[in-house]
Write an enzyme that holds these catalytic residues in place. Structure first.
Site, PDB file in Angstrom:
ATOM      1  N   HIS A  16     -14.798 -13.816  -0.625  1.00  0.00           N
ATOM      2  CA  HIS A  16     -13.483 -13.241  -0.913  1.00  0.00           C
ATOM      3  C   HIS A  16     -12.887 -12.634   0.349  1.00  0.00           C
ATOM      4  O   HIS A  16     -13.533 -12.507   1.379  1.00  0.00           O
ATOM      5  CB  HIS A  16     -13.563 -12.194  -2.043  1.00  0.00           C
ATOM      6  CG  HIS A  16     -14.394 -10.994  -1.736  1.00  0.00           C
ATOM      7  ND1 HIS A  16     -14.650  -9.993  -2.639  1.00  0.00           N
ATOM      8  CD2 HIS A  16     -15.039 -10.613  -0.601  1.00  0.00           C
ATOM      9  CE1 HIS A  16     -15.398  -9.067  -2.084  1.00  0.00           C
ATOM     10  NE2 HIS A  16     -15.655  -9.405  -0.868  1.00  0.00           N
ATOM     11  N   CYS A  35     -13.043  -6.306   5.548  1.00  0.00           N
ATOM     12  CA  CYS A  35     -12.771  -7.171   4.390  1.00  0.00           C
ATOM     13  C   CYS A  35     -11.431  -7.896   4.527  1.00  0.00           C
ATOM     14  O   CYS A  35     -11.149  -8.809   3.757  1.00  0.00           O
ATOM     15  CB  CYS A  35     -12.793  -6.362   3.101  1.00  0.00           C
ATOM     16  SG  CYS A  35     -14.427  -5.688   2.736  1.00  0.00           S
ATOM     17  N   HIS A  41     -15.554 -13.391   3.558  1.00  0.00           N
ATOM     18  CA  HIS A  41     -17.010 -13.240   3.696  1.00  0.00           C
ATOM     19  C   HIS A  41     -17.601 -13.347   2.303  1.00  0.00           C
ATOM     20  O   HIS A  41     -16.894 -13.247   1.300  1.00  0.00           O
ATOM     21  CB  HIS A  41     -17.346 -11.881   4.323  1.00  0.00           C
ATOM     22  CG  HIS A  41     -16.896 -10.736   3.473  1.00  0.00           C
ATOM     23  ND1 HIS A  41     -15.624 -10.223   3.547  1.00  0.00           N
ATOM     24  CD2 HIS A  41     -17.526 -10.055   2.494  1.00  0.00           C
ATOM     25  CE1 HIS A  41     -15.493  -9.258   2.654  1.00  0.00           C
ATOM     26  NE2 HIS A  41     -16.627  -9.136   1.992  1.00  0.00           N
ATOM     27  N   HIS A  43     -20.763 -12.712  -0.824  1.00  0.00           N
ATOM     28  CA  HIS A  43     -21.728 -11.790  -1.432  1.00  0.00           C
ATOM     29  C   HIS A  43     -22.610 -12.561  -2.405  1.00  0.00           C
ATOM     30  O   HIS A  43     -22.165 -13.523  -3.033  1.00  0.00           O
ATOM     31  CB  HIS A  43     -21.020 -10.688  -2.226  1.00  0.00           C
ATOM     32  CG  HIS A  43     -20.222  -9.763  -1.378  1.00  0.00           C
ATOM     33  ND1 HIS A  43     -20.786  -8.761  -0.633  1.00  0.00           N
ATOM     34  CD2 HIS A  43     -18.895  -9.692  -1.151  1.00  0.00           C
ATOM     35  CE1 HIS A  43     -19.837  -8.110   0.019  1.00  0.00           C
ATOM     36  NE2 HIS A  43     -18.674  -8.651  -0.278  1.00  0.00           N
ATOM     37  N   ASP A  80     -19.191 -19.276  -9.250  1.00  0.00           N
ATOM     38  CA  ASP A  80     -20.325 -19.447  -8.356  1.00  0.00           C
ATOM     39  C   ASP A  80     -19.989 -20.404  -7.211  1.00  0.00           C
ATOM     40  O   ASP A  80     -19.464 -21.504  -7.435  1.00  0.00           O
ATOM     41  CB  ASP A  80     -21.513 -19.996  -9.150  1.00  0.00           C
ATOM     42  CG  ASP A  80     -22.805 -19.953  -8.371  1.00  0.00           C
ATOM     43  OD1 ASP A  80     -22.947 -19.091  -7.462  1.00  0.00           O
ATOM     44  OD2 ASP A  80     -23.692 -20.760  -8.682  1.00  0.00           O
ATOM     45  N   HIS A  81     -20.294 -19.944  -5.989  1.00  0.00           N
ATOM     46  CA  HIS A  81     -20.034 -20.718  -4.771  1.00  0.00           C
ATOM     47  C   HIS A  81     -18.549 -21.039  -4.585  1.00  0.00           C
ATOM     48  O   HIS A  81     -18.190 -22.041  -3.973  1.00  0.00           O
ATOM     49  CB  HIS A  81     -20.883 -22.001  -4.728  1.00  0.00           C
ATOM     50  CG  HIS A  81     -22.319 -21.717  -4.422  1.00  0.00           C
ATOM     51  ND1 HIS A  81     -23.178 -21.122  -5.323  1.00  0.00           N
ATOM     52  CD2 HIS A  81     -23.055 -21.918  -3.304  1.00  0.00           C
ATOM     53  CE1 HIS A  81     -24.357 -20.986  -4.775  1.00  0.00           C
ATOM     54  NE2 HIS A  81     -24.324 -21.457  -3.546  1.00  0.00           N
ATOM     55  N   GLU A 125     -22.417  -5.887  -6.191  1.00  0.00           N
ATOM     56  CA  GLU A 125     -21.984  -6.636  -5.014  1.00  0.00           C
ATOM     57  C   GLU A 125     -23.078  -6.607  -3.954  1.00  0.00           C
ATOM     58  O   GLU A 125     -23.174  -7.495  -3.107  1.00  0.00           O
ATOM     59  CB  GLU A 125     -20.694  -6.027  -4.453  1.00  0.00           C
ATOM     60  CG  GLU A 125     -20.091  -6.820  -3.323  1.00  0.00           C
ATOM     61  CD  GLU A 125     -18.906  -6.109  -2.703  1.00  0.00           C
ATOM     62  OE1 GLU A 125     -17.777  -6.343  -3.155  1.00  0.00           O
ATOM     63  OE2 GLU A 125     -19.110  -5.303  -1.768  1.00  0.00           O
TER      64      GLU A 125
HETATM   65 NI    NI Z   1     -16.816  -8.163   0.234  1.00  0.00          NI
END
Ligand code: NI
Length: 138
Positions: A16, A35, A41, A43, A80-81, A125
């Site tokens: 995100h 961010c 990046h 998580h 996901d992904h 997260e």
């Molecule tokens: Ni983040």
């Protein structure tokens, strides 16, 4: 017997970026820090799904865990992904923060749990950062 809450964990990964187009680059960097970097990046998220109710007298279960697993995995496949900003439709008008992601996941998961009461989502997260969400209050 009173109500019981049963929880199951699920893992998924997503990337995100926090950024507002109506703010300057400087303001985005001041509020969102790293961010706001252009390419985002990722998580590794952990989601705990808690369902509450009276156990069924015949099965002893609040919810059949096979049903819970398939329902939640059927939702998480859309996240996901994925890059939450670019690859999903849910964050065009809000930041893909852990807070907002938990609320989006709540709505999606609650819709799939026929007859069961979703009582809490806990979304990690990172090992040391998580949010709890209990659904809309009004
Ligand atoms: Ni983040």
């Amino acid at each position: 017997m009173g109500p019981v809450t049963i929880s199951r964990r699920f893992d998924f990964s997503a990337s995100h970026r926090y950024y507002r187009d109506d703010w300057s680059e400087e303001e985005n960097r001041r509020v969102f820090g790293l961010c706001a970097l252009p390419n985002g990046h990722g998580h590794n998220y952990t989601l705990e799904v808690a369902v509450s109710g009276e156990p069924d007298p015949a099965t002893g279960m609040v919810i059949n865990l096979v049903d819970l697993k398939s329902a939640v995995e059927g939702v998480l496949v859309d996240f996901d992904h994925k890059h939450l900003n670019l690859d999903t439709p849910w964050f065009t008008d809000r930041q893909p923060t852990t807070e907002n992601l938990a609320a989006v996941l709540w709505d999606r998961i609650a819709d799939t749990l026929a007859g069961a009461t979703l009582s809490r989502l806990r979304l990690y997260e990172a090992d040391d950062l998580y949010v709890d969400y209990f659904g809309a209050t009004a």
